[in-house]
Design a protein around this motif. Structure first.
Motif, PDB file in Angstrom:
ATOM      1  N   THR A 260     -62.102  38.035  -0.431  1.00  0.00           N
ATOM      2  CA  THR A 260     -61.943  36.819  -0.677  1.00  0.00           C
ATOM      3  C   THR A 260     -60.576  36.213  -0.286  1.00  0.00           C
ATOM      4  OG1 THR A 260     -63.585  36.797  -2.671  1.00  0.00           O
ATOM      5  CG2 THR A 260     -62.008  34.797  -2.649  1.00  0.00           C
ATOM      6  N   THR A 261     -60.280  35.294   0.300  1.00  0.00           N
ATOM      7  CA  THR A 261     -59.206  34.698   1.103  1.00  0.00           C
ATOM      8  C   THR A 261     -58.412  33.720  -0.295  1.00  0.00           C
ATOM      9  OG1 THR A 261     -59.788  34.910   3.194  1.00  0.00           O
ATOM     10  CG2 THR A 261     -57.811  33.274   2.615  1.00  0.00           C
ATOM     11  N   LYS A 262     -57.309  33.846  -0.619  1.00  0.00           N
ATOM     12  CA  LYS A 262     -56.825  33.096  -1.463  1.00  0.00           C
ATOM     13  C   LYS A 262     -55.814  32.000  -1.084  1.00  0.00           C
ATOM     14  CE  LYS A 262     -58.372  35.782  -4.705  1.00  0.00           C
ATOM     15  NZ  LYS A 262     -59.425  35.008  -5.586  1.00  0.00           N
ATOM     16  N   THR A 263     -55.532  31.108  -1.936  1.00  0.00           N
ATOM     17  CA  THR A 263     -54.772  29.927  -1.498  1.00  0.00           C
ATOM     18  C   THR A 263     -53.143  29.763  -1.395  1.00  0.00           C
ATOM     19  OG1 THR A 263     -56.990  28.535  -1.760  1.00  0.00           O
ATOM     20  CG2 THR A 263     -55.037  27.348  -1.582  1.00  0.00           C
ATOM     21  N   ALA A 264     -52.551  29.633  -0.452  1.00  0.00           N
ATOM     22  CA  ALA A 264     -51.221  29.488  -0.581  1.00  0.00           C
ATOM     23  C   ALA A 264     -50.875  28.240  -1.230  1.00  0.00           C
ATOM     24  CB  ALA A 264     -50.650  29.284   0.956  1.00  0.00           C
ATOM     25  N   GLY A 265     -49.854  28.450  -2.015  1.00  0.00           N
ATOM     26  CA  GLY A 265     -49.442  27.431  -2.975  1.00  0.00           C
ATOM     27  C   GLY A 265     -50.342  27.236  -4.414  1.00  0.00           C
ATOM     28  N   THR A 266     -51.296  27.634  -4.296  1.00  0.00           N
ATOM     29  CA  THR A 266     -51.934  27.811  -5.769  1.00  0.00           C
ATOM     30  C   THR A 266     -52.084  29.213  -6.411  1.00  0.00           C
ATOM     31  OG1 THR A 266     -53.270  25.840  -5.039  1.00  0.00           O
ATOM     32  CG2 THR A 266     -54.246  27.538  -6.777  1.00  0.00           C
TER      33      THR A 266
END
Length: 255
Positions: A137-143
């Motif tokens: 699962t790819t995570k979200t930059a900034g979050t």
């Protein structure tokens, strides 16, 4: 005629050529707000004790010690190496793509340096195309995380979807870059020291110390509202076949 002096000048230092006391070439140390030389003597005194009050009637010098101090406020990388008993140089980083690194059991709010190895304990720099995953699962930059691309540091954010003790996978490319680096050591730096006088008031006298050892001599403030300064102590030694200190006036034509 009186010679009243307000002293100003430049300090130049040279390491010795390997296994010699021959200077390898002098480097200007930058602005030096302070340069002091101290001479201390140990004497053996003799007193007459034949009658009345003991009176000193002879004194000889048994030992003389020459030392000094320097304060530098030009924070050159080479000057830092002098302070840390170390060496300065450049770290070359090659370009690479599709790199991957796993950080296990991460903690929220903590940061992780990419590219740490035994030979490169401070990691890699200049990242691009960074992707952070947990499993597939790819995570979200900034979050879920932030990344400092220049320094190669990934920070896991609290309140995102990365959980405490997760294992994160960081995928990235890196650019070909070089950076300056000082590595601390344990050996005092030995070489020759030259002071070139540039005072406006008084006769210009230049000083040459053929053999000195430099060492750190106090605090180096990494957080301060003042200009940074590097304090160094000087041990003035006697080189083979030379005296410890030479003082030269400027050339003149004899009458």
């Amino acid at each position: 005629m009186a010679n009243y002096v307000v002293s100003k000048g430049e300090l130049h230092f040279s390491l010795f050529r390997e296994n010699t006391e021959i200077p390898s070439g002098f480097r200007f140390l930058g602005n030096a707000p302070e340069f002091n030389v101290t001479i201390e003597n140990e004497t053996l005194d003799h007193f007459s004790s034949t009658r009345g009050i003991r009176e000193k009637d002879a004194s000889i010098v048994l030992e003389t010690n020459a030392s000094g101090s320097i304060v530098l406020d030009d924070i050159q990388i080479e000057n830092l190496a002098l302070f840390f008993f170390g060496e300065s140089g450049a770290v070359a980083q090659t370009a690479a793509t599709s790199q991957s690194e796993t950080f296990t059991d991460v903690k929220l709010g903590h940061s992780y340096q990419v590219g740490i190895t035994t030979n490169n304990p401070t990691g890699v720099r200049s990242l691009s195309n960074v992707v952070v995953k947990v499993g597939v699962t790819t995570k979200t930059a900034g979050t879920d995380y932030t990344v400092d691309l220049e320094l190669g540091i990934v920070t896991v954010l609290a309140g995102g979807t990365i959980l405490a003790n997760d294992d994160i996978i960081v995928e990235y490319d890196r650019a070909a870059k070089s950076r300056k680096q000082v590595i601390s050591g344990t050996d005092q730096v030995e070489g020759a020291l030259r002071f070139i006088s540039y005072n406006e008031q008084g006769e210009k006298l230049d000083y040459f110390l053929p053999k000195v050892k430099l060492a750190p001599n106090g605090d180096f403030a990494l957080i301060s509202d003042e200009w940074q300064q590097l304090p160094l102590s000087i041990e003035i030694l006697k080189a083979t076949g030379k005296e410890r200190i030479y003082v030269d006036g400027r050339p003149f034509t004899a009458a």
